[in-house]
Design a protein around this motif. Sequence first.
Motif, PDB file in Angstrom:
ATOM      1  N   ARG A  32       0.803  -1.232   0.000  1.00 56.09           N
ATOM      2  CA  ARG A  32       0.000   0.000   0.000  1.00 56.09           C
ATOM      3  C   ARG A  32       0.831   1.276   0.000  1.00 56.09           C
ATOM      4  O   ARG A  32       0.430   2.268  -0.594  1.00 56.09           O
ATOM      5  CB  ARG A  32      -0.930   0.016   1.204  1.00 56.09           C
ATOM      6  N   HIS A  33       1.974   1.252   0.714  1.00 60.66           N
ATOM      7  CA  HIS A  33       2.698   2.497   0.951  1.00 60.66           C
ATOM      8  C   HIS A  33       4.169   2.481   0.537  1.00 60.66           C
ATOM      9  O   HIS A  33       4.793   3.534   0.479  1.00 60.66           O
ATOM     10  CB  HIS A  33       2.638   2.863   2.442  1.00 60.66           C
ATOM     11  N   GLY A  34       4.724   1.315   0.314  1.00 62.01           N
ATOM     12  CA  GLY A  34       6.161   1.202   0.088  1.00 62.01           C
ATOM     13  C   GLY A  34       6.570   1.524  -1.341  1.00 62.01           C
ATOM     14  O   GLY A  34       5.762   1.497  -2.263  1.00 62.01           O
ATOM     15  N   PRO A  35       7.856   1.800  -1.524  1.00 58.39           N
ATOM     16  CA  PRO A  35       8.389   2.134  -2.838  1.00 58.39           C
ATOM     17  C   PRO A  35       8.832   0.914  -3.650  1.00 58.39           C
ATOM     18  O   PRO A  35       9.237   1.054  -4.803  1.00 58.39           O
ATOM     19  CB  PRO A  35       9.598   2.998  -2.495  1.00 58.39           C
ATOM     20  N   GLN A  36       8.761  -0.279  -3.073  1.00 60.61           N
ATOM     21  CA  GLN A  36       9.244  -1.462  -3.762  1.00 60.61           C
ATOM     22  C   GLN A  36       8.444  -1.719  -5.039  1.00 60.61           C
ATOM     23  O   GLN A  36       7.241  -1.500  -5.083  1.00 60.61           O
ATOM     24  CB  GLN A  36       9.140  -2.706  -2.875  1.00 60.61           C
ATOM     25  N   LEU A  37       9.144  -2.217  -6.046  1.00 58.13           N
ATOM     26  CA  LEU A  37       8.490  -2.657  -7.274  1.00 58.13           C
ATOM     27  C   LEU A  37       7.893  -4.047  -7.092  1.00 58.13           C
ATOM     28  O   LEU A  37       6.921  -4.420  -7.751  1.00 58.13           O
ATOM     29  CB  LEU A  37       9.489  -2.677  -8.430  1.00 58.13           C
ATOM     30  N   MET A  38       8.492  -4.830  -6.184  1.00 57.62           N
ATOM     31  CA  MET A  38       8.054  -6.197  -5.934  1.00 57.62           C
ATOM     32  C   MET A  38       8.522  -6.601  -4.552  1.00 57.62           C
ATOM     33  O   MET A  38       9.630  -6.266  -4.141  1.00 57.62           O
ATOM     34  CB  MET A  38       8.663  -7.137  -6.992  1.00 57.62           C
ATOM     35  N   VAL A  39       7.668  -7.313  -3.844  1.00 58.46           N
ATOM     36  CA  VAL A  39       8.029  -7.962  -2.582  1.00 58.46           C
ATOM     37  C   VAL A  39       7.418  -9.355  -2.618  1.00 58.46           C
ATOM     38  O   VAL A  39       6.229  -9.503  -2.892  1.00 58.46           O
ATOM     39  CB  VAL A  39       7.482  -7.206  -1.347  1.00 58.46           C
ATOM     40  N   GLU A  40       8.221 -10.361  -2.382  1.00 57.39           N
ATOM     41  CA  GLU A  40       7.749 -11.738  -2.291  1.00 57.39           C
ATOM     42  C   GLU A  40       8.457 -12.402  -1.121  1.00 57.39           C
ATOM     43  O   GLU A  40       9.673 -12.274  -0.975  1.00 57.39           O
ATOM     44  CB  GLU A  40       8.053 -12.526  -3.582  1.00 57.39           C
ATOM     45  N   THR A  41       7.691 -13.120  -0.299  1.00 58.15           N
ATOM     46  CA  THR A  41       8.263 -13.849   0.824  1.00 58.15           C
ATOM     47  C   THR A  41       7.797 -15.297   0.745  1.00 58.15           C
ATOM     48  O   THR A  41       6.610 -15.555   0.531  1.00 58.15           O
ATOM     49  CB  THR A  41       7.849 -13.222   2.166  1.00 58.15           C
ATOM     50  N   PHE A  42       8.732 -16.202   0.928  1.00 54.59           N
ATOM     51  CA  PHE A  42       8.464 -17.637   0.851  1.00 54.59           C
ATOM     52  C   PHE A  42       8.924 -18.274   2.154  1.00 54.59           C
ATOM     53  O   PHE A  42       9.968 -17.892   2.697  1.00 54.59           O
ATOM     54  CB  PHE A  42       9.223 -18.259  -0.325  1.00 54.59           C
ATOM     55  N   ILE A  43       8.160 -19.243   2.658  1.00 55.38           N
ATOM     56  CA  ILE A  43       8.509 -19.906   3.912  1.00 55.38           C
ATOM     57  C   ILE A  43       8.728 -21.389   3.668  1.00 55.38           C
ATOM     58  O   ILE A  43       7.860 -22.078   3.124  1.00 55.38           O
ATOM     59  CB  ILE A  43       7.418 -19.697   4.981  1.00 55.38           C
ATOM     60  N   ASP A  44       9.890 -21.870   4.083  1.00 63.16           N
ATOM     61  CA  ASP A  44      10.246 -23.289   4.062  1.00 63.16           C
ATOM     62  C   ASP A  44      10.028 -23.786   5.490  1.00 63.16           C
ATOM     63  O   ASP A  44      10.918 -23.670   6.340  1.00 63.16           O
ATOM     64  CB  ASP A  44      11.703 -23.431   3.614  1.00 63.16           C
ATOM     65  N   GLU A  45       8.816 -24.287   5.758  1.00 63.26           N
ATOM     66  CA  GLU A  45       8.461 -24.687   7.121  1.00 63.26           C
ATOM     67  C   GLU A  45       9.321 -25.834   7.626  1.00 63.26           C
ATOM     68  O   GLU A  45       9.648 -25.884   8.810  1.00 63.26           O
ATOM     69  CB  GLU A  45       6.986 -25.069   7.198  1.00 63.26           C
ATOM     70  N   GLU A  46       9.683 -26.744   6.746  1.00 65.09           N
ATOM     71  CA  GLU A  46      10.480 -27.900   7.155  1.00 65.09           C
ATOM     72  C   GLU A  46      11.832 -27.469   7.726  1.00 65.09           C
ATOM     73  O   GLU A  46      12.304 -28.028   8.707  1.00 65.09           O
ATOM     74  CB  GLU A  46      10.672 -28.840   5.963  1.00 65.09           C
ATOM     75  N   ARG A  47      12.435 -26.469   7.109  1.00 68.58           N
ATOM     76  CA  ARG A  47      13.751 -25.980   7.557  1.00 68.58           C
ATOM     77  C   ARG A  47      13.636 -24.744   8.433  1.00 68.58           C
ATOM     78  O   ARG A  47      14.645 -24.240   8.919  1.00 68.58           O
ATOM     79  CB  ARG A  47      14.635 -25.700   6.344  1.00 68.58           C
ATOM     80  N   MET A  48      12.401 -24.220   8.617  1.00 66.34           N
ATOM     81  CA  MET A  48      12.139 -23.008   9.404  1.00 66.34           C
ATOM     82  C   MET A  48      12.949 -21.822   8.880  1.00 66.34           C
ATOM     83  O   MET A  48      13.560 -21.051   9.630  1.00 66.34           O
ATOM     84  CB  MET A  48      12.393 -23.244  10.898  1.00 66.34           C
ATOM     85  N   LEU A  49      12.943 -21.694   7.553  1.00 62.16           N
ATOM     86  CA  LEU A  49      13.603 -20.581   6.883  1.00 62.16           C
ATOM     87  C   LEU A  49      12.572 -19.788   6.092  1.00 62.16           C
ATOM     88  O   LEU A  49      11.620 -20.354   5.554  1.00 62.16           O
ATOM     89  CB  LEU A  49      14.672 -21.082   5.904  1.00 62.16           C
ATOM     90  N   ALA A  50      12.786 -18.492   6.019  1.00 59.26           N
ATOM     91  CA  ALA A  50      11.969 -17.635   5.163  1.00 59.26           C
ATOM     92  C   ALA A  50      12.910 -16.906   4.220  1.00 59.26           C
ATOM     93  O   ALA A  50      14.035 -16.542   4.599  1.00 59.26           O
ATOM     94  CB  ALA A  50      11.180 -16.633   5.994  1.00 59.26           C
ATOM     95  N   HIS A  51      12.443 -16.705   3.001  1.00 64.29           N
ATOM     96  CA  HIS A  51      13.219 -16.009   1.984  1.00 64.29           C
ATOM     97  C   HIS A  51      12.382 -14.835   1.501  1.00 64.29           C
ATOM     98  O   HIS A  51      11.282 -15.025   0.991  1.00 64.29           O
ATOM     99  CB  HIS A  51      13.554 -16.940   0.813  1.00 64.29           C
ATOM    100  N   SER A  52      12.923 -13.648   1.669  1.00 66.12           N
ATOM    101  CA  SER A  52      12.233 -12.435   1.240  1.00 66.12           C
ATOM    102  C   SER A  52      13.018 -11.803   0.100  1.00 66.12           C
ATOM    103  O   SER A  52      14.234 -11.630   0.199  1.00 66.12           O
ATOM    104  CB  SER A  52      12.130 -11.446   2.410  1.00 66.12           C
ATOM    105  N   PHE A  53      12.312 -11.467  -0.975  1.00 62.32           N
ATOM    106  CA  PHE A  53      12.906 -10.797  -2.126  1.00 62.32           C
ATOM    107  C   PHE A  53      12.230  -9.438  -2.261  1.00 62.32           C
ATOM    108  O   PHE A  53      11.001  -9.357  -2.236  1.00 62.32           O
ATOM    109  CB  PHE A  53      12.662 -11.605  -3.406  1.00 62.32           C
ATOM    110  N   GLN A  54      13.033  -8.392  -2.389  1.00 59.00           N
ATOM    111  CA  GLN A  54      12.486  -7.050  -2.577  1.00 59.00           C
ATOM    112  C   GLN A  54      13.230  -6.375  -3.718  1.00 59.00           C
ATOM    113  O   GLN A  54      14.458  -6.331  -3.725  1.00 59.00           O
ATOM    114  CB  GLN A  54      12.622  -6.226  -1.297  1.00 59.00           C
ATOM    115  N   LEU A  55      12.466  -5.861  -4.662  1.00 56.08           N
ATOM    116  CA  LEU A  55      13.020  -5.193  -5.831  1.00 56.08           C
ATOM    117  C   LEU A  55      12.772  -3.695  -5.707  1.00 56.08           C
ATOM    118  O   LEU A  55      11.631  -3.270  -5.478  1.00 56.08           O
ATOM    119  CB  LEU A  55      12.365  -5.734  -7.105  1.00 56.08           C
TER     120      LEU A  55
END
Length: 135
Positions: free
Chosen positions: A40-63
């Motif tokens: 709604r308010h950010g300047p990012q062109l893209m934000v995507e977050t993925f969660i690997d529950e098995e490994r308890m890792l999250a990966h966030s990509f911001q463009l």
Amino acid sequence: MTTTTQDDTTLLFRNTMRIADGRLEDFRDAVVRAVEFARRHGPQLMVETFIDEERMLAHSFQLYRDSDAVRAHWRLADPYIREVMEHCRVERFEVFGEPDDEVAAGVRAALGGQCPLTFAPRAAGFVRFAATARG
């Protein structure tokens, strides 16, 4: 002849986070709130977050369009970033593209040496988003 195009200033951040034991749902809720705020308010062109529950890792990509957009994000989103970080720790942070010196220093300072940080300069590429991208 070298020309600067918008793609020359584009920055892609990849943040790999280790989710704390027992905090998966709290983390997920905080991320959803943060991403919605960015949408709604950010300047990012893209934000995507993925969660690997098995490994308890999250990966966030911001463009980001450029370093100015990163600074704008920091000013706007600090409370949301803090809320997300209550439930995880950064395990690795990667910057693709070449931020200006202030943004590079800001990333280093924010991480405080807690994890590996890498910078990879852009070799080639493009961004293709429709003007009416989904929101």
